[in-house]
Scaffold this motif. Structure first.
Motif, PDB file in Angstrom:
ATOM      1  N   ASP A  78       2.446  -5.860   0.567  1.00 16.09           N
ATOM      2  CA  ASP A  78       1.670  -5.431   0.067  1.00 16.09           C
ATOM      3  C   ASP A  78       0.505  -4.584  -0.913  1.00 16.09           C
ATOM      4  N   ASP A  81      -1.496  -2.724   1.262  1.00 14.30           N
ATOM      5  CA  ASP A  81      -0.509  -1.712   1.672  1.00 14.30           C
ATOM      6  C   ASP A  81      -0.250  -0.552   1.450  1.00 14.30           C
ATOM      7  N   ASN A  84      -3.550   2.172   0.486  1.00 14.52           N
ATOM      8  CA  ASN A  84      -3.865   2.623   1.819  1.00 14.52           C
ATOM      9  C   ASN A  84      -2.369   3.460   2.082  1.00 14.52           C
ATOM     10  N   LEU A  85      -1.727   3.135   1.980  1.00 15.80           N
ATOM     11  CA  LEU A  85      -0.799   4.406   3.669  1.00 15.80           C
ATOM     12  C   LEU A  85      -0.300   5.617   1.598  1.00 15.80           C
ATOM     13  N   LEU A 205      -1.074   3.000  10.087  1.00 13.22           N
ATOM     14  CA  LEU A 205      -0.885   1.851   7.978  1.00 13.22           C
ATOM     15  C   LEU A 205       0.205   0.888   8.531  1.00 13.22           C
ATOM     16  N   ALA A 208       0.601  -1.182  10.916  1.00 12.41           N
ATOM     17  CA  ALA A 208       0.285  -2.288  10.757  1.00 12.41           C
ATOM     18  C   ALA A 208       1.222  -3.254   9.269  1.00 12.41           C
ATOM     19  N   VAL A 209       2.144  -2.657   8.305  1.00 13.63           N
ATOM     20  CA  VAL A 209       2.520  -3.044   8.043  1.00 13.63           C
ATOM     21  C   VAL A 209       3.882  -3.659   8.269  1.00 13.63           C
ATOM     22  N   GLU A 212       3.152  -7.406   9.836  1.00 13.39           N
ATOM     23  CA  GLU A 212       3.299  -8.464   8.561  1.00 13.39           C
ATOM     24  C   GLU A 212       5.146  -8.412   8.051  1.00 13.39           C
ATOM     25  N   GLN A 213       6.063  -7.239   8.372  1.00 20.89           N
ATOM     26  CA  GLN A 213       7.116  -7.733   7.610  1.00 20.89           C
ATOM     27  C   GLN A 213       8.291  -8.238   9.275  1.00 20.89           C
TER      28      GLN A 213
END
Length: 214
Positions: A78, A81, A84-85, A205, A208-209, A212-213
């Motif tokens: 995303d 993401d 943010n990273l 972060l 969080a990725v 999702e992955q």
């Protein structure tokens, strides 16, 4: 779900992973310069100048990554993401520069606990540097990425313990130095703590990725 499948089927673009890796490598350079700044007061200005140069290099990587976000049709994960990273990695160095600025401004003596925290920051940044290439295959590297995140969290906890020890010594009843002096020392401690905290934010972060992955 469709976009996620599309990302899997599209040829892999390593541009962003390479950028994250380059940023993380700069955090290690910055952490070493920051540690030297603390350890060598006589060369403080030279080390701060080096830290500032590294920050400028990292800022350029950050800007290039943001430009790439807008130019790339399919990103590896995303866009928010990615943004943010890259911003979090950039902030790690920004916080080091801020902590260094506080030390140059207040000119308080460096404590053993501050050096321990700086050592923790180097270790955390090295973990981040070594972990960034793993983002090229999040599913395949999930275990290694998880271990990296756990290691950085543990290092941040070690930095917290050093901070607490330093604060205990600073506000010990036998320390007769002025409240103003103690406040300046505390602000330096707070600046160093912010660096370690931001390293942990990077791993949050990444986790969080991964959710999702994987």
């Amino acid at each position: 779900m469709v976009l996620k499948l599309f990302r899997i089927l599209m040829p892999r673009d390593d541009t962003f992973v390479a950028a994250f890796s380059a940023q993380a490598a700069r955090t290690v350079d910055a952490a070493q310069a920051f540690r030297a700044l603390l350890a060598e007061p006589a060369s403080l200005q030279a080390h701060y100048a080096r830290l500032s140069q590294i920050e400028r290099e990292a800022d350029e990587i950050n800007r290039a990554t943001i430009r790439s976000i807008h130019r790339t049709f399919i990103t590896p994960f995303d866009r928010a993401d990615i943004l943010n990273l890259t911003d979090a990695l950039d902030d790690v160095i920004d916080r080091m520069k801020d902590a260094g600025r506080r030390l140059t401004l207040y000119k308080v003596p460096v404590t053993p606990e501050m050096l321990t925290m700086a050592d923790c920051i180097i270790c955390a940044c090295e973990r981040l540097r070594d972990g960034m290439p793993l983002l090229g295959d999040i599913s395949g590297n999930a275990r290694a990425l998880g271990a990296m995140c756990e290691a950085v969290d543990a290092i941040e906890s070690e930095a917290d313990r050093a901070l607490q020890a330093g604060m205990d010594a600073l506000f010990d009843g036998g320390d007769t130095r002025s409240p103003g002096y103690k406040l300046m020392v505390q602000m330096v401690y707070d600046g160093i703590e912010a660096v370690a905290d931001r390293c942990e934010d990077v791993t949050d972060l990444i986790q969080a990725v991964m959710v999702e992955q994987v």
